[in-house]
Enzyme design. Sequence first.
Site, mmCIF file in Angstrom:
data_model
loop_
_atom_site.group_PDB
_atom_site.id
_atom_site.type_symbol
_atom_site.label_atom_id
_atom_site.label_comp_id
_atom_site.label_asym_id
_atom_site.label_seq_id
_atom_site.Cartn_x
_atom_site.Cartn_y
_atom_site.Cartn_z
ATOM 1 N N GLY B 320 -32.726 6.598 -9.432
ATOM 2 C CA GLY B 320 -33.054 7.810 -8.695
ATOM 3 C C GLY B 320 -31.970 7.458 -7.318
ATOM 4 N N GLU B 321 -32.754 8.182 -6.107
ATOM 5 C CA GLU B 321 -32.307 7.903 -4.861
ATOM 6 C C GLU B 321 -31.059 8.822 -4.754
ATOM 7 O OE1 GLU B 321 -30.906 4.068 -3.873
ATOM 8 O OE2 GLU B 321 -33.001 3.053 -4.094
#
Lengths: 354, 354
Positions: B320-321
């Site tokens: 993610g991120e």
Amino acid sequence: MMESVAELQKFCGEIIPLDQAVLARAQARLDNLTKPRGSLGKLEMLAAKTCAMRGTLAAKVDKKVILTFAGDHGVVAEGISAFPQEVTPQMVYNFLAGGAGVNVLARHVGAEVRVIDVGVAVPLAVEGLLARKVRLGTENMTKGPAMTEADALAAIKVGIEVAQQAIADGAEILGTGDMGIGNTTPSAALFAALLPAAPAEITGRGTGIDDETLARKIAVVAKALAVNSDKLATPLGALAAVGGLEIGGICGAILAAAHQRTPIVVDGFISSAAALVAIKLAPNVLDYCFFSHMSAEQGHRLFFEKMGLAPLLHLDLRLGEGTGAALSMGLVDAGLKIMNEMATFGEAGVSEAE
Amino acid sequence: MMESVAELQKFCGEIIPLDQAVLARAQARLDNLTKPRGSLGKLEMLAAKTCAMRGTLAAKVDKKVILTFAGDHGVVAEGISAFPQEVTPQMVYNFLAGGAGVNVLARHVGAEVRVIDVGVAVPLAVEGLLARKVRLGTENMTKGPAMTEADALAAIKVGIEVAQQAIADGAEILGTGDMGIGNTTPSAALFAALLPAAPAEITGRGTGIDDETLARKIAVVAKALAVNSDKLATPLGALAAVGGLEIGGICGAILAAAHQRTPIVVDGFISSAAALVAIKLAPNVLDYCFFSHMSAEQGHRLFFEKMGLAPLLHLDLRLGEGTGAALSMGLVDAGLKIMNEMATFGEAGVSEAE
């Protein structure tokens, strides 16, 4: 060097496997970065394997060189390509002018492209070209061997030498590329001989041929295998009988990269056929190869399945030249940056998993 | 703006589909470059679609901005994550210090990362943070709705506004990113409600939970859907009942990008859940989304299958991120460079297919 098969065998025998201790230390470093373990997937694999190749956690791939080998194929007389043979030298000029796909993608990732004439069918003289022509194209492999084993060995030697030169010039990662009108046909024949595979399952549409031409191309591959059936028992014999000069060059570059513990990104269908010859000559080369992409060319999937390998990208590329290798060199770079630039849990004050 | 559901609906209704005439002209340009037609596969698609979004063959994505939205989740009280909730603010600080995975990959592709606090559960004050907190985390969705529809609308509004600001600052392409411990759980619940899908087939191991925790997580998703069953009929209702604040922010960013005809790269599992809400609100947003990768998180594959979509990368990422978005922004850039920098057959004097 490399004047005989015995010398080639000695060179191949000197290729050593990955340093497993460095591999483990690299993974330990990756596991201590601020992310769930393994959550950057193949980027982590690229970083750890590159460190294990180089024997250091400080591996870098800042200097990237793509080696694009050009050669022609007598088998084009059988009418198996959508493009005329004159396109091989035309594209060599395009590479040197910076206008081809591989030039654009190499610039995108910060790589240099070196173009090697191993066997274009016409004389070429142009600034920037590495003029290492072994002969003016191959013979028509449906009527006999494409070339002699001595020619095939000479092509491999060209690949070894230009790869060694690139590494001597500072290259920390190499990529392979090919140019040769008609070269999906000898590549299919090499896969058929060495994987092995049936001509109909490994032969595809190349640059875009119609159904009728595809049927002829499959028959051409089958005929080349039959005509040369007594020469296919060894990888060098197969390369000579049903391969190509640029394929030999790529094979040599892969051997040299592995010999000097340097990562090499294998481009698409043609480069994979060259890699297969290299792997048959020296199984340890597999430790130094990253396979850039699953080509849209039918048959490439079969290569990966039979070899138990997985390519990095699935972008429906089928251009060759080193275009896929360029994109994947960028991924190797990204993986090493993850290893070198991310904060650890301790540095960032981030709590670890419970 | 955007103070009511009616205003949101009006905004969504203003999103127009791709310019098909520009799409055709872009493909014609690509077909005239020195390569077999279509041989650069998805790179060509990225270039042509981006031109059709922007309404011009001169599209560029030089300025790239990743919007990483952070929020917390009351459902962590059910013990569904491998990491403690304090990691959400710790990672926000890590983003702002430049030490996280998304920072490294954003630098690699030349993108800026903007971090938005839409709903971290503790007060945050740190230079560089876009402080747009709607509330201090969500409620535990197994005991009632995660938040009110007004909160969900406010989170969407935050996403719209920060995306509009990025575009006003010159961004030519956006990427989405998320940070929120526990957020694969509300994402799975949103997929279950909106695809729809069964909790057991869409729920996965997130940052790395064991079998026992996975079984509990599946039960938690099922319970959240049951408790909130009367609130799942609309996308906004589902986002409020079983979603999250950072998911709402990402949804808003996707809507705003599409509204301003700007490409947006959707990151992984959580961002895809947000994209699904956006698609349900405004089906035309699909024309402006590139899906960056197939996450290693179970369930992501089901999203692509049910939606008839294909992601760009298959690298087993599950961080993610915005990490996957960063890598794929580089591919969009590569595609546009192919279109703008490659020579045509005429320019290079290369013969065309026979």
